[in-house]
Design a protein around this motif. Structure first.
Motif, PDB file in Angstrom:
ATOM      1  N   CYS A  42      43.783  -7.180 -25.664  1.00 28.53           N
ATOM      2  CA  CYS A  42      44.137  -6.367 -26.824  1.00 28.53           C
ATOM      3  C   CYS A  42      45.517  -6.741 -27.353  1.00 28.53           C
ATOM      4  O   CYS A  42      46.429  -7.019 -26.580  1.00 28.53           O
ATOM      5  CB  CYS A  42      44.105  -4.883 -26.466  1.00 28.53           C
ATOM      6  N   CYS A  43      45.639  -6.701 -28.668  1.00 26.70           N
ATOM      7  CA  CYS A  43      46.894  -7.045 -29.326  1.00 26.70           C
ATOM      8  C   CYS A  43      47.091  -6.115 -30.517  1.00 26.70           C
ATOM      9  O   CYS A  43      46.202  -5.991 -31.370  1.00 26.70           O
ATOM     10  CB  CYS A  43      46.820  -8.499 -29.789  1.00 26.70           C
ATOM     11  N   ALA A  44      48.252  -5.469 -30.581  1.00 30.90           N
ATOM     12  CA  ALA A  44      48.584  -4.639 -31.745  1.00 30.90           C
ATOM     13  C   ALA A  44      49.013  -5.560 -32.873  1.00 30.90           C
ATOM     14  O   ALA A  44      49.728  -6.543 -32.655  1.00 30.90           O
ATOM     15  CB  ALA A  44      49.702  -3.666 -31.391  1.00 30.90           C
ATOM     16  N   MET A  45      48.545  -5.270 -34.087  1.00 35.25           N
ATOM     17  CA  MET A  45      48.883  -6.095 -35.252  1.00 35.25           C
ATOM     18  C   MET A  45      48.757  -5.292 -36.530  1.00 35.25           C
ATOM     19  O   MET A  45      48.287  -4.156 -36.518  1.00 35.25           O
ATOM     20  CB  MET A  45      47.974  -7.323 -35.308  1.00 35.25           C
ATOM     21  N   THR A  46      49.154  -5.920 -37.605  1.00 39.92           N
ATOM     22  CA  THR A  46      48.960  -5.360 -38.937  1.00 39.92           C
ATOM     23  C   THR A  46      47.936  -6.247 -39.636  1.00 39.92           C
ATOM     24  O   THR A  46      48.130  -7.461 -39.731  1.00 39.92           O
ATOM     25  CB  THR A  46      50.288  -5.336 -39.723  1.00 39.92           C
ATOM     26  N   ALA A  47      46.833  -5.642 -40.092  1.00 40.72           N
ATOM     27  CA  ALA A  47      45.747  -6.395 -40.722  1.00 40.72           C
ATOM     28  C   ALA A  47      44.909  -5.460 -41.578  1.00 40.72           C
ATOM     29  O   ALA A  47      45.025  -4.238 -41.481  1.00 40.72           O
ATOM     30  CB  ALA A  47      44.879  -7.058 -39.653  1.00 40.72           C
ATOM     31  N   GLU A  48      44.043  -6.039 -42.391  1.00 36.47           N
ATOM     32  CA  GLU A  48      43.079  -5.249 -43.153  1.00 36.47           C
ATOM     33  C   GLU A  48      42.124  -4.603 -42.158  1.00 36.47           C
ATOM     34  O   GLU A  48      41.696  -5.239 -41.202  1.00 36.47           O
ATOM     35  CB  GLU A  48      42.308  -6.163 -44.101  1.00 36.47           C
ATOM     36  N   PHE A  49      41.776  -3.327 -42.390  1.00 36.40           N
ATOM     37  CA  PHE A  49      40.825  -2.645 -41.523  1.00 36.40           C
ATOM     38  C   PHE A  49      39.629  -2.223 -42.354  1.00 36.40           C
ATOM     39  O   PHE A  49      39.713  -1.327 -43.186  1.00 36.40           O
ATOM     40  CB  PHE A  49      41.476  -1.437 -40.847  1.00 36.40           C
ATOM     41  N   SER A  50      38.511  -2.912 -42.150  1.00 37.12           N
ATOM     42  CA  SER A  50      37.267  -2.632 -42.873  1.00 37.12           C
ATOM     43  C   SER A  50      36.138  -2.475 -41.866  1.00 37.12           C
ATOM     44  O   SER A  50      35.358  -3.402 -41.629  1.00 37.12           O
ATOM     45  CB  SER A  50      36.948  -3.766 -43.856  1.00 37.12           C
ATOM     46  N   PRO A  51      36.042  -1.287 -41.251  1.00 39.43           N
ATOM     47  CA  PRO A  51      35.015  -1.087 -40.219  1.00 39.43           C
ATOM     48  C   PRO A  51      33.604  -1.082 -40.782  1.00 39.43           C
ATOM     49  O   PRO A  51      33.387  -0.907 -41.982  1.00 39.43           O
ATOM     50  CB  PRO A  51      35.380   0.280 -39.638  1.00 39.43           C
ATOM     51  N   GLU A  52      32.665  -1.282 -39.871  1.00 41.00           N
ATOM     52  CA  GLU A  52      31.246  -1.227 -40.212  1.00 41.00           C
ATOM     53  C   GLU A  52      30.923   0.147 -40.798  1.00 41.00           C
ATOM     54  O   GLU A  52      31.457   1.148 -40.349  1.00 41.00           O
ATOM     55  CB  GLU A  52      30.392  -1.437 -38.947  1.00 41.00           C
ATOM     56  N   ASN A  53      30.008   0.189 -41.773  1.00 44.09           N
ATOM     57  CA  ASN A  53      29.594   1.462 -42.361  1.00 44.09           C
ATOM     58  C   ASN A  53      28.600   2.203 -41.496  1.00 44.09           C
ATOM     59  O   ASN A  53      28.396   3.380 -41.648  1.00 44.09           O
ATOM     60  CB  ASN A  53      28.988   1.246 -43.749  1.00 44.09           C
ATOM     61  N   GLY A  54      27.915   1.527 -40.616  1.00 48.30           N
ATOM     62  CA  GLY A  54      26.911   2.172 -39.782  1.00 48.30           C
ATOM     63  C   GLY A  54      25.522   1.734 -40.182  1.00 48.30           C
ATOM     64  O   GLY A  54      25.268   1.336 -41.305  1.00 48.30           O
ATOM     65  N   ALA A  55      24.616   1.835 -39.242  1.00 50.00           N
ATOM     66  CA  ALA A  55      23.259   1.340 -39.430  1.00 50.00           C
ATOM     67  C   ALA A  55      22.498   2.069 -40.524  1.00 50.00           C
ATOM     68  O   ALA A  55      21.625   1.500 -41.152  1.00 50.00           O
ATOM     69  CB  ALA A  55      22.493   1.431 -38.112  1.00 50.00           C
ATOM     70  N   TYR A  56      22.789   3.328 -40.755  1.00 52.57           N
ATOM     71  CA  TYR A  56      22.016   4.112 -41.716  1.00 52.57           C
ATOM     72  C   TYR A  56      22.699   4.261 -43.053  1.00 52.57           C
ATOM     73  O   TYR A  56      22.147   4.821 -43.975  1.00 52.57           O
ATOM     74  CB  TYR A  56      21.714   5.508 -41.142  1.00 52.57           C
ATOM     75  N   HIS A  57      23.933   3.779 -43.201  1.00 54.46           N
ATOM     76  CA  HIS A  57      24.690   3.963 -44.435  1.00 54.46           C
ATOM     77  C   HIS A  57      23.988   3.287 -45.604  1.00 54.46           C
ATOM     78  O   HIS A  57      23.684   2.113 -45.566  1.00 54.46           O
ATOM     79  CB  HIS A  57      26.111   3.392 -44.293  1.00 54.46           C
ATOM     80  N   GLY A  58      23.732   4.069 -46.662  1.00 57.57           N
ATOM     81  CA  GLY A  58      23.177   3.533 -47.889  1.00 57.57           C
ATOM     82  C   GLY A  58      21.718   3.123 -47.810  1.00 57.57           C
ATOM     83  O   GLY A  58      21.216   2.452 -48.684  1.00 57.57           O
ATOM     84  N   ARG A  59      21.013   3.521 -46.764  1.00 51.90           N
ATOM     85  CA  ARG A  59      19.615   3.114 -46.615  1.00 51.90           C
ATOM     86  C   ARG A  59      18.691   4.315 -46.519  1.00 51.90           C
ATOM     87  O   ARG A  59      17.619   4.222 -45.966  1.00 51.90           O
ATOM     88  CB  ARG A  59      19.470   2.241 -45.367  1.00 51.90           C
ATOM     89  N   GLY A  60      19.133   5.466 -46.998  1.00 51.08           N
ATOM     90  CA  GLY A  60      18.277   6.642 -46.954  1.00 51.08           C
ATOM     91  C   GLY A  60      18.121   7.182 -45.548  1.00 51.08           C
ATOM     92  O   GLY A  60      17.203   7.912 -45.272  1.00 51.08           O
ATOM     93  N   GLY A  61      18.999   6.815 -44.667  1.00 48.44           N
ATOM     94  CA  GLY A  61      18.924   7.247 -43.277  1.00 48.44           C
ATOM     95  C   GLY A  61      19.501   8.625 -43.095  1.00 48.44           C
ATOM     96  O   GLY A  61      19.421   9.475 -43.961  1.00 48.44           O
ATOM     97  N   HIS A  62      20.134   8.845 -41.961  1.00 53.52           N
ATOM     98  CA  HIS A  62      20.632  10.176 -41.673  1.00 53.52           C
ATOM     99  C   HIS A  62      22.130  10.144 -41.426  1.00 53.52           C
ATOM    100  O   HIS A  62      22.716   9.102 -41.240  1.00 53.52           O
ATOM    101  CB  HIS A  62      19.902  10.759 -40.456  1.00 53.52           C
ATOM    102  N   SER A  63      22.714  11.314 -41.461  1.00 51.04           N
ATOM    103  CA  SER A  63      24.121  11.451 -41.121  1.00 51.04           C
ATOM    104  C   SER A  63      24.258  12.602 -40.153  1.00 51.04           C
ATOM    105  O   SER A  63      23.334  13.379 -39.970  1.00 51.04           O
ATOM    106  CB  SER A  63      24.956  11.703 -42.378  1.00 51.04           C
ATOM    107  N   HIS A  64      25.394  12.723 -39.516  1.00 47.77           N
ATOM    108  CA  HIS A  64      25.598  13.775 -38.531  1.00 47.77           C
ATOM    109  C   HIS A  64      25.632  15.146 -39.190  1.00 47.77           C
ATOM    110  O   HIS A  64      26.043  15.303 -40.321  1.00 47.77           O
ATOM    111  CB  HIS A  64      26.900  13.520 -37.775  1.00 47.77           C
ATOM    112  N   GLY A  65      25.209  16.143 -38.432  1.00 50.65           N
ATOM    113  CA  GLY A  65      25.331  17.509 -38.889  1.00 50.65           C
ATOM    114  C   GLY A  65      24.098  18.089 -39.535  1.00 50.65           C
ATOM    115  O   GLY A  65      24.147  19.156 -40.105  1.00 50.65           O
ATOM    116  N   HIS A  66      22.961  17.413 -39.507  1.00 52.06           N
ATOM    117  CA  HIS A  66      21.745  18.007 -40.039  1.00 52.06           C
ATOM    118  C   HIS A  66      20.538  17.480 -39.274  1.00 52.06           C
ATOM    119  O   HIS A  66      20.628  16.548 -38.514  1.00 52.06           O
ATOM    120  CB  HIS A  66      21.605  17.720 -41.535  1.00 52.06           C
ATOM    121  N   SER A  67      19.400  18.116 -39.518  1.00 54.47           N
ATOM    122  CA  SER A  67      18.152  17.682 -38.892  1.00 54.47           C
ATOM    123  C   SER A  67      17.191  17.228 -39.967  1.00 54.47           C
ATOM    124  O   SER A  67      17.257  17.679 -41.104  1.00 54.47           O
ATOM    125  CB  SER A  67      17.508  18.850 -38.132  1.00 54.47           C
ATOM    126  N   HIS A  68      16.297  16.330 -39.599  1.00 51.60           N
ATOM    127  CA  HIS A  68      15.222  15.947 -40.509  1.00 51.60           C
ATOM    128  C   HIS A  68      14.032  15.496 -39.688  1.00 51.60           C
ATOM    129  O   HIS A  68      14.137  15.239 -38.510  1.00 51.60           O
ATOM    130  CB  HIS A  68      15.667  14.858 -41.493  1.00 51.60           C
TER     131      HIS A  68
END
Length: 182
Positions: free
Chosen positions: A129-155
């Protein structure tokens, strides 16, 4: 003030349109749907987007009056963890994902926001591990933008094929998964 009303995702790969200015934003701001900022040229910009959409570097923000602002991910403090072993890397990603930690993933490297507990866990798994300054663009997640689900509800989903039906229920508040077959 320029009022942003829509986002054009990854506008760099679409037809080029004139850009009015840029907004330099850290990850913590890019994940909000409503915020106020200043552009690189000093314009006041109010952003009013649907919640849950994370702005990425290269996106364009479209204002009510037709102006475009390019999103640029700000350089920020991150921890970058690397290794040369794919199995160590896979285990590290599994354990980080199991904690629902936002992370950016590359080829045998990952970035996350500074957290000494996570850093120690990754080092124990064999990552450097190394501390640095860089752009941080994490993954959106497997269900993001695909009509999937998000936390906090049931379907549920009902599928039928001849005399077979399948219901699949999620309750992410408690992280319970349940399947039924008839």
């Amino acid at each position: 003030m320029f009022r942003v009303i829509s986002r054009i995702a990854d506008a760099e790969h679409q037809s080029p349109a004139p850009v009015t200015d840029q907004v330099l934003l850290p990850f913590d701001v890019r994940q909000k749907g409503r915020f106020r900022t200043q552009s690189a040229q000093g314009h006041d910009v109010g952003v009013f987007l649907e919640r849950g959409e994370v702005l990425q570097s290269g996106d364009h923000l479209l204002t009510e009056c037709g102006q475009r602002f390019a999103v640029v991910a700000e350089q920020e403090a991150v921890i970058e963890a690397t290794c040369s072993d794919w199995q160590v890397f896979a285990r590290a990603c599994y354990h980080m994902g199991n904690r629902h930690v936002p992370m950016q993933i590359g080829e045998r490297w990952l970035r996350f926001q500074p957290d000494h507990v996570l850093q120690e866990m990754l080092e124990l798994l064999g990552m450097t591990c190394c501390a640095m300054t860089a752009e941080f663009s994490p993954e959106n997640g497997a269900y993001h933008g695909r009509g999937g689900h998000s936390h906090g509800h049931s379907h549920s989903h009902q599928h039928s094929h001849q005399n077979h039906s399948h219901a699949h229920h999620h309750s992410h508040g408690e992280h319970q998964h349940e399947e039924h077959s008839h």
